[in-house]
Design a protein around this motif. Structure first.
Motif, PDB file in Angstrom:
ATOM      1  N   ARG A   1      -2.938  11.254 -15.660  1.00 29.84           N
ATOM      2  CA  ARG A   1      -3.672  10.120 -16.237  1.00 29.84           C
ATOM      3  C   ARG A   1      -4.783  10.617 -17.157  1.00 29.84           C
ATOM      4  O   ARG A   1      -4.941  10.140 -18.278  1.00 29.84           O
ATOM      5  N   LYS A   2      -5.536  11.613 -16.728  1.00 29.40           N
ATOM      6  CA  LYS A   2      -6.623  12.160 -17.548  1.00 29.40           C
ATOM      7  C   LYS A   2      -6.070  12.814 -18.810  1.00 29.40           C
ATOM      8  O   LYS A   2      -6.621  12.666 -19.891  1.00 29.40           O
ATOM      9  N   TYR A   3      -4.959  13.541 -18.674  1.00 28.31           N
ATOM     10  CA  TYR A   3      -4.343  14.201 -19.814  1.00 28.31           C
ATOM     11  C   TYR A   3      -3.902  13.173 -20.851  1.00 28.31           C
ATOM     12  O   TYR A   3      -4.178  13.319 -22.033  1.00 28.31           O
TER      13      TYR A   3
ATOM     14  N   LYS B   1       0.862  -1.178   0.000  1.00 29.15           N
ATOM     15  CA  LYS B   1       0.000   0.000   0.000  1.00 29.15           C
ATOM     16  C   LYS B   1       0.894   1.221   0.000  1.00 29.15           C
ATOM     17  O   LYS B   1       1.803   1.337   0.814  1.00 29.15           O
ATOM     18  N   ILE B   2       0.626   2.121  -0.907  1.00 23.10           N
ATOM     19  CA  ILE B   2       1.424   3.332  -1.007  1.00 23.10           C
ATOM     20  C   ILE B   2       0.552   4.504  -0.600  1.00 23.10           C
ATOM     21  O   ILE B   2      -0.541   4.679  -1.113  1.00 23.10           O
ATOM     22  N   LYS B   3       1.054   5.277   0.340  1.00 22.18           N
ATOM     23  CA  LYS B   3       0.315   6.460   0.765  1.00 22.18           C
ATOM     24  C   LYS B   3       0.826   7.660  -0.014  1.00 22.18           C
ATOM     25  O   LYS B   3       2.022   7.870  -0.127  1.00 22.18           O
ATOM     26  N   LEU B   4      -0.098   8.432  -0.553  1.00 27.54           N
ATOM     27  CA  LEU B   4       0.252   9.637  -1.288  1.00 27.54           C
ATOM     28  C   LEU B   4      -0.314  10.846  -0.566  1.00 27.54           C
ATOM     29  O   LEU B   4      -1.384  10.775   0.040  1.00 27.54           O
TER      30      LEU B   4
ATOM     31  N   TYR C   1      -1.603  12.715  -5.353  1.00 32.27           N
ATOM     32  CA  TYR C   1      -2.728  12.011  -5.953  1.00 32.27           C
ATOM     33  C   TYR C   1      -3.368  12.862  -7.052  1.00 32.27           C
ATOM     34  O   TYR C   1      -3.626  12.381  -8.163  1.00 32.27           O
ATOM     35  N   ASP C   2      -3.613  14.132  -6.762  1.00 25.17           N
ATOM     36  CA  ASP C   2      -4.217  15.034  -7.747  1.00 25.17           C
ATOM     37  C   ASP C   2      -3.331  15.177  -8.983  1.00 25.17           C
ATOM     38  O   ASP C   2      -3.825  15.154 -10.112  1.00 25.17           O
ATOM     39  N   PHE C   3      -2.033  15.308  -8.770  1.00 26.73           N
ATOM     40  CA  PHE C   3      -1.095  15.446  -9.886  1.00 26.73           C
ATOM     41  C   PHE C   3      -1.115  14.197 -10.784  1.00 26.73           C
ATOM     42  O   PHE C   3      -1.223  14.296 -12.000  1.00 26.73           O
ATOM     43  N   LEU C   4      -1.025  13.024 -10.178  1.00 24.84           N
ATOM     44  CA  LEU C   4      -1.047  11.773 -10.952  1.00 24.84           C
ATOM     45  C   LEU C   4      -2.385  11.581 -11.662  1.00 24.84           C
ATOM     46  O   LEU C   4      -2.437  11.121 -12.806  1.00 24.84           O
TER      47      LEU C   4
END
Length: 180
Positions: free
Chosen positions: A172-174, A157-160, A165-168
């Motif tokens: 992804r959307k871009y 489990k990776i905590k961001l 999170y918003d940046f990634l």
């Protein structure tokens, strides 16, 4: 090994206990303080795990200093210390995949070897998949057995941070709209 034997061994033998996770390090330092092993200058709850991560090892009485010490695994190996994994030192039994998923109730007497192996490897029942058993990776008994007897490992489990999170998510959307 009893707790008294463990204490005696840690106090008097040339061993270093390797904690591979921060949780193990926290529990080990807690055990140390409960049994009279303390840092020289650090606070009781400090693990120093962040320096060497999964290569962190702890000793007592290094260079006759009568307190806890820590360093990376290779340092103690070069000094001739026996490196013992935390789970082995503390006598924690490692579960196989089969033991873990049986304890969770996912594998019962009615499961066939193939179904049980799929649950052990992927954590879900394969009877809900879209392809038939002839196409399954576990149509070979040897592969089933290997999946069943492997040591169970908790999913990573990776905590961001929220901004990470918003940046990634934005990236992804871009990329999804750019390359469609």
């Amino acid at each position: 090994m009893t707790n008294e034997e463990r204490i005696e061994r840690f106090r008097n033998e040339k061993i270093a206990v390797n904690c591979e996770t921060e949780e193990e390090a926290r529990k080990f330092i807690e055990w140390c303080y409960e049994n009279g092993f303390e840092w020289d200058i650090s606070e009781p709850g400090v693990t120093h795990f962040y320096y060497y991560k999964d290569k962190t090892c702890y000793t007592f009485n290094f260079c006759d200093c009568e307190h806890l010490g820590y360093s990376f695994k290779q340092f103690y190996e070069k000094k001739g210390y026996e490196i013992i994994k935390y789970k082995d030192f503390m006598g924690i039994k490692r579960m196989t995949n089969l033991e873990h998923f049986v304890s969770k109730g996912l594998i019962r007497n009615g499961n066939t070897l193939c179904y049980a192996a799929h649950i052990c490897k992927h954590g879900v029942d394969c009877r809900e998949k879209e392809y038939g058993c002839s196409e399954c990776e576990f149509n070979d008994v040897d592969l089933c057995v290997q999946a069943l007897i492997q040591e169970y490992k908790e999913p990573i489990k990776i905590k961001l941070a929220q901004w990470e999170y918003d940046f990634l998510n934005t990236l992804r959307k871009y990329h999804a709209t750019t390359f469609m």
